[in-house]
Structure formats: structure tokens, C-alpha cells
Enzyme design. Structure first.
Site, short mmCIF file in Angstrom:
data_model
loop_
_atom_site.label_atom_id
_atom_site.label_comp_id
_atom_site.label_asym_id
_atom_site.label_seq_id
_atom_site.Cartn_x
_atom_site.Cartn_y
_atom_site.Cartn_z
N TYR A 35 0.86 -4.59 -12.28
CA TYR A 35 1.53 -5.86 -12.02
C TYR A 35 1.95 -6.55 -13.31
CZ TYR A 35 -0.22 -5.32 -7.24
OH TYR A 35 -0.48 -4.86 -5.98
N PHE B 213 0.83 -1.20 0.00
CA PHE B 213 0.00 0.00 0.00
C PHE B 213 0.87 1.25 0.00
CE2 PHE B 213 -2.51 3.31 2.26
CZ PHE B 213 -3.61 3.36 1.41
N ASN C 101 -6.22 -0.79 -12.46
CA ASN C 101 -4.93 -0.08 -12.47
C ASN C 101 -3.84 -0.93 -11.85
OD1 ASN C 101 -5.99 2.23 -13.68
ND2 ASN C 101 -6.50 3.19 -11.73
N GLY D 159 5.14 2.20 -5.53
CA GLY D 159 4.65 0.83 -5.42
C GLY D 159 5.62 -0.15 -6.09
N ARG E 216 1.43 6.87 -8.18
CA ARG E 216 1.78 7.19 -9.57
C ARG E 216 3.14 7.91 -9.66
NH1 ARG E 216 -3.43 7.52 -8.73
NH2 ARG E 216 -3.30 9.64 -7.94
N LYS E 217 4.02 7.54 -8.76
CA LYS E 217 5.39 8.09 -8.79
C LYS E 217 6.43 6.98 -8.71
CE LYS E 217 3.86 12.46 -6.84
NZ LYS E 217 2.45 12.15 -7.12
#
Length: 233
Positions: free
Chosen positions: A206, A161, A201, A172, A168-169
């Protein structure tokens, strides 16, 4: 009569100063990130992250974890032998050499991101990391499993998480890559996890990382009363 000397060349006009916004560099706004092993003092932040994740996944009604229950179960074995948590921290300044830098089990992964705009984190004070300048931005929890087909251990990722303002940087990807790198280092055969079918998304993310979505498999779970029914079986 001698010829007149030529006029001096015109003085070049001064260049307009480049207006660099406060806190930025010509390359943008640097954000320093660090992935490290979690410590028992991180439990309050881990608990808050789990709650935010349950809300995002629309499963908050199923989340009964408390700080006390996490503290009593997460740090009972050496890292990578049982439940392991990587914490992702971010800071506007480089990370100093501290106790995490000399951890015998895992040397932190450090990366600098150059952002076009600074991140507005309305909860930075809530997620301040152990009184320092760093802020907790996300986490990943994983533990060993075993593949009989490969005859090798692997890692199962229970949760990954990243807080909303840091998404979006590439963070993750940093967390999942850290788990995969540790699996390769330990000679493990694979890393597995599940994803909600509506989270398109995440599924795309993945797949872009090289993961195969196992469409033919289903999760089977015994929990609650169905599990307790086996008490006297």
C-alpha cells in the site's frame, strides 16, 4: 588456360528449432485479466472468496456471511451509490465481447500479463466464471463515504482479496487501481481502507502505491451484543 571457378560458399548449418513449451509464446505465458462489475450470479464465488480471506486473516471464527445474506444485501442499489463489488477474472484466451462489455455503469478493465510460467490453479473448476472459460481470481468490495474536512465523498474499501496462486503478479494493484480510478472519475476526494498490523507485505504494498498509513488513528466498532444493547436506548 582458364582459371578454375572458385568453390561455392559453404551452406550454413540449419538453426536448431526453438522449443516453445505448449501454451506459451516467445514472450512467455499470456494470462488475460478482466476487472468487471459483479453480478448476482457471482455471489457463490464472492462467498467463497470472503471465506478464504477470513482464513488468511485468521478471523474465520468471525465470518458468518452466507450466500443468501450476501445476495439479499449486495445488489440493492446502483453501482457506486452503495455497496459495489469488482470481480477479477483471468483466462488463457482473450475475453469476448459479452454483456459485461456493454455495462452502462462500468466498462471492464482488461490487461494481458506475460508470465514466465503457467499458473497452477487447483481450484479453477470451483471458481469457473458463470460457465465460461474465465476463472475468478479475486475481488474488491467498496462503498461511498464522506469527508467533512474535504467536503467531498470518497470510497471506503471494505475488502480486497486475491487468491493465493494469483498473488505477487500485480493483480491486487489492478483491483485497488480500478477503485482509485473510479473515485477520480467521479470527483471523489479520497479512498480509504484498513490493514492488519501484522500484514507487513500488504502495508509495504500500500505504501508503494502511494497510500499513507495513519498510525495515529484507531478503529472503533460497535457490533454484536454491544450494538444490540442500544435497541431500546
Amino acid at each position: 588456360m582458364a582459371a578454375a571457378a572458385p568453390p561455392p560458399p559453404p551452406t550454413p548449418a540449419p538453426e536448431a528449432p526453438i522449443d516453445v513449451p505448449r501454451g506459451s509464446t516467445p514472450m512467455g505465458y499470456p494470462l488475460f485479466s478482466r476487472i468487471r462489475l459483479a453480478h448476482p450470479t457471482d455471489v457463490p464465488h464472492i462467498h467463497k472468496l470472503i471465506h478464504q480471506m477470513s482464513v488468511f486473516e485468521r478471523l474465520a471464527d468471525q465470518c458468518s456471511a452466507t450466500e443468501a445474506s450476501l445476495a439479499s444485501t449486495l445488489f440493492t442499489s446502483p453501482p457506486f451509490k452503495s455497496f459495489t463489488v469488482f470481480v477479477l477474472e483471468v483466462s488463457s484466451a482473450p475475453f469476448p465481447n459479452d454483456a459485461h462489455s456493454s455495462n452502462q455503469f462500468y466498462y471492464p478493465t482488461i490487461k494481458t500479463l506475460n508470465l514466465d510460467l503457467p499458473i497452477d490453479d487447483p481450484e479453477s473448476h470451483v471458481f469457473r466464471s458463470n460457465g465460461g472459460d474465465a476463472t475468478v481470481a479475486g475481488f474488491v468490495l467498496f462503498f461511498p463515504n464522506y469527508s467533512t474536512f474535504l467536503a467531498k465523498p470518497g470510497f471506503y474499501v471494505e475488502d480486497l482479496f486475491v487468491r493465493e496462486c494469483y498473488r505477487r503478479k500485480g493483480m491486487g494493484k489492478m483491483l485497488l487501481s480500478a477503485v482509485a480510478k473510479q473515485a477520480v472519475k467521479m470527483g471523489f476526494g479520497r479512498v480509504e481502507w484498513v490493514v492488519l498490523d501484522w500484514n507487513v507485505n500488504a502495508i509495504k504494498f500500500y505504501e508503494e502505491m502511494g497510500a499513507k498509513i495513519m498510525q495515529e488513528w484507531r478503529i472503533c466498532r460497535l457490533t454484536g451484543d454491544a450494538l444490540q444493547a442500544y435497541h431500546d436506548a
